[in-house]
Design a protein around this motif. Structure first.
Motif, short mmCIF file in Angstrom:
data_model
loop_
_atom_site.label_atom_id
_atom_site.label_comp_id
_atom_site.label_asym_id
_atom_site.label_seq_id
_atom_site.Cartn_x
_atom_site.Cartn_y
_atom_site.Cartn_z
N GLN A 175 -16.49 16.00 -103.66
CA GLN A 175 -17.40 16.85 -104.42
C GLN A 175 -16.70 18.09 -104.99
OE1 GLN A 175 -18.38 15.53 -101.29
NE2 GLN A 175 -19.45 13.94 -102.44
N LYS A 176 -15.35 18.08 -104.94
CA LYS A 176 -14.53 19.18 -105.46
C LYS A 176 -14.69 20.48 -104.65
CE LYS A 176 -13.02 16.83 -109.04
NZ LYS A 176 -11.82 16.08 -108.88
N CYS A 177 -15.13 20.36 -103.39
CA CYS A 177 -15.25 21.52 -102.51
C CYS A 177 -13.96 21.67 -101.71
CB CYS A 177 -16.43 21.36 -101.54
SG CYS A 177 -18.02 21.30 -102.37
N PRO A 178 -13.38 22.87 -101.68
CA PRO A 178 -12.17 23.06 -100.89
C PRO A 178 -12.46 22.93 -99.39
CG PRO A 178 -12.84 25.11 -101.95
CD PRO A 178 -13.80 24.06 -102.38
N PHE A 179 -11.49 22.41 -98.65
CA PHE A 179 -11.65 22.28 -97.21
C PHE A 179 -10.30 22.46 -96.53
CE2 PHE A 179 -10.28 18.08 -98.42
CZ PHE A 179 -9.46 17.69 -97.37
N THR A 180 -10.37 22.88 -95.28
CA THR A 180 -9.23 22.90 -94.37
C THR A 180 -9.78 22.49 -93.03
OG1 THR A 180 -8.12 24.67 -95.58
CG2 THR A 180 -7.44 24.34 -93.30
N MET A 181 -9.22 21.44 -92.43
CA MET A 181 -9.77 20.94 -91.18
C MET A 181 -8.74 20.11 -90.42
SD MET A 181 -12.31 17.98 -92.72
CE MET A 181 -13.21 17.91 -91.22
N PRO A 182 -8.97 19.94 -89.13
CA PRO A 182 -8.09 19.06 -88.37
C PRO A 182 -8.37 17.60 -88.71
CG PRO A 182 -9.80 19.97 -86.94
CD PRO A 182 -9.97 20.60 -88.30
N ALA A 183 -7.34 16.78 -88.58
CA ALA A 183 -7.48 15.35 -88.82
C ALA A 183 -6.57 14.61 -87.85
CB ALA A 183 -7.10 15.01 -90.27
N LYS A 184 -6.80 13.31 -87.73
CA LYS A 184 -6.00 12.48 -86.84
C LYS A 184 -5.19 11.52 -87.70
CE LYS A 184 -6.57 9.11 -83.11
NZ LYS A 184 -7.58 8.40 -82.31
N ALA A 185 -3.88 11.57 -87.58
CA ALA A 185 -3.01 10.65 -88.30
C ALA A 185 -2.71 9.47 -87.39
CB ALA A 185 -1.72 11.35 -88.70
N THR A 186 -2.81 8.27 -87.95
CA THR A 186 -2.52 7.04 -87.21
C THR A 186 -1.61 6.17 -88.06
OG1 THR A 186 -4.42 5.86 -88.11
CG2 THR A 186 -4.79 7.11 -86.09
N LYS A 187 -1.11 5.11 -87.49
CA LYS A 187 -0.25 4.19 -88.23
C LYS A 187 0.83 4.95 -89.00
CE LYS A 187 -4.03 0.94 -88.69
NZ LYS A 187 -4.97 0.34 -89.61
N LEU A 188 1.56 5.78 -88.29
CA LEU A 188 2.57 6.62 -88.91
C LEU A 188 3.69 5.78 -89.50
CD1 LEU A 188 2.94 9.29 -86.07
CD2 LEU A 188 1.22 9.18 -87.88
N ASN A 189 4.21 6.22 -90.63
CA ASN A 189 5.42 5.62 -91.19
C ASN A 189 6.22 6.69 -91.89
OD1 ASN A 189 4.93 5.58 -94.18
ND2 ASN A 189 3.22 4.26 -93.60
N LYS A 190 7.40 6.33 -92.31
CA LYS A 190 8.33 7.29 -92.89
C LYS A 190 7.78 7.94 -94.15
CE LYS A 190 13.22 6.98 -93.28
NZ LYS A 190 14.36 6.12 -93.64
N HIS A 191 6.88 7.27 -94.84
CA HIS A 191 6.39 7.75 -96.13
C HIS A 191 4.95 8.25 -96.11
CE1 HIS A 191 9.71 4.95 -96.97
NE2 HIS A 191 10.05 5.89 -97.81
N GLY A 192 4.30 8.25 -94.93
CA GLY A 192 2.92 8.70 -94.86
C GLY A 192 2.23 8.23 -93.60
N ALA A 193 0.94 7.93 -93.72
CA ALA A 193 0.15 7.53 -92.56
C ALA A 193 -1.25 7.15 -93.02
CB ALA A 193 0.07 8.68 -91.55
N ALA A 194 -2.06 6.79 -92.04
CA ALA A 194 -3.51 6.71 -92.25
C ALA A 194 -4.06 7.97 -91.59
CB ALA A 194 -4.08 5.46 -91.58
N VAL A 195 -5.01 8.63 -92.23
CA VAL A 195 -5.61 9.83 -91.65
C VAL A 195 -7.11 9.64 -91.52
CG1 VAL A 195 -3.83 11.48 -92.34
CG2 VAL A 195 -5.71 11.01 -93.89
N GLN A 196 -7.65 10.13 -90.41
CA GLN A 196 -9.08 10.05 -90.15
C GLN A 196 -9.65 11.46 -90.17
OE1 GLN A 196 -9.07 8.20 -86.30
NE2 GLN A 196 -8.94 6.14 -87.15
N LEU A 197 -10.74 11.64 -90.91
CA LEU A 197 -11.41 12.93 -90.95
C LEU A 197 -12.86 12.75 -91.35
CD1 LEU A 197 -10.48 14.90 -94.15
CD2 LEU A 197 -9.77 12.57 -93.80
N SER A 198 -13.65 13.76 -91.08
CA SER A 198 -15.08 13.69 -91.39
C SER A 198 -15.35 14.35 -92.74
CB SER A 198 -15.90 14.36 -90.29
OG SER A 198 -15.47 15.70 -90.12
N ARG A 199 -14.66 13.86 -93.75
CA ARG A 199 -14.79 14.38 -95.11
C ARG A 199 -14.50 13.23 -96.06
NH1 ARG A 199 -16.30 19.75 -95.48
NH2 ARG A 199 -15.23 20.80 -97.13
N GLU A 200 -15.19 13.17 -97.18
CA GLU A 200 -14.93 12.12 -98.17
C GLU A 200 -13.93 12.65 -99.18
OE1 GLU A 200 -18.35 10.39 -100.01
OE2 GLU A 200 -19.38 10.13 -98.11
N LEU A 201 -12.84 11.89 -99.36
CA LEU A 201 -11.79 12.27 -100.30
C LEU A 201 -11.79 11.35 -101.50
CD1 LEU A 201 -8.85 12.89 -97.79
CD2 LEU A 201 -10.54 14.52 -98.65
#
Length: 135
Positions: free
Chosen positions: A50-76
């Motif tokens: 919705q174009k609203c700025p946010f800063t929040m904790p998230a959980k990164a899973t399935k880590l790799n050298k170029h990124g990850a999967a991230v879980q958060l309670s926000r729609e991106l």
């Protein structure tokens, strides 16, 4: 004797899903680095769907050298860029490349680091094994 099924398969109301699944399979075949089944707490900031700025904790899973999967309670928004902060204080930009899941208010997104430099290689604090899926 009629060997045809008596009912037809329902057509998907979202034909784009089949195309996306094909892209995902071909992307997996060309994976740049192996995923590791590890978890890390990160800070995520940017703009949500919705174009609203946010800063929040998230959980990164399935880590790799170029990124990850991230879980958060926000729609991106897929294609948007977010900032990812690790516990050591390193901050990297990452592009949201796909939404992997959404369950009970928690969304999971695939992210890839925009910068592919030494900071990205050491962001997770682990050494990744050589990629064997492209051999």
């Amino acid at each position: 004797m009629n060997l045809k099924p008596t009912h037809s398969r329902p057509k998907s109301h979202r034909p784009d899903l089949a195309a996306n699944a094909t892209v995902s399979r071909s992307q997996m075949a060309k994976r740049r680095s192996n995923r590791m089944a590890l978890h890390a707490s990160v800070g995520l900031s940017g703009e949500d769907r919705q174009k609203c700025p946010f800063t929040m904790p998230a959980k990164a899973t399935k880590l790799n050298k170029h990124g990850a999967a991230v879980q958060l309670s926000r729609e991106l928004l897929v294609g948007s860029v977010v900032s990812v902060n690790n516990k050591q204080g390193t901050k990297l930009s990452a592009r949201v490349v796909a939404q992997l899941a959404a369950l009970e208010g928690v969304s999971t997104y695939a992210i890839e680091f925009v910068e592919q430099d030494k900071r990205a290689e050491t962001f997770w604090g682990i050494i990744f094994p050589p990629n064997t899926s492209n051999a």
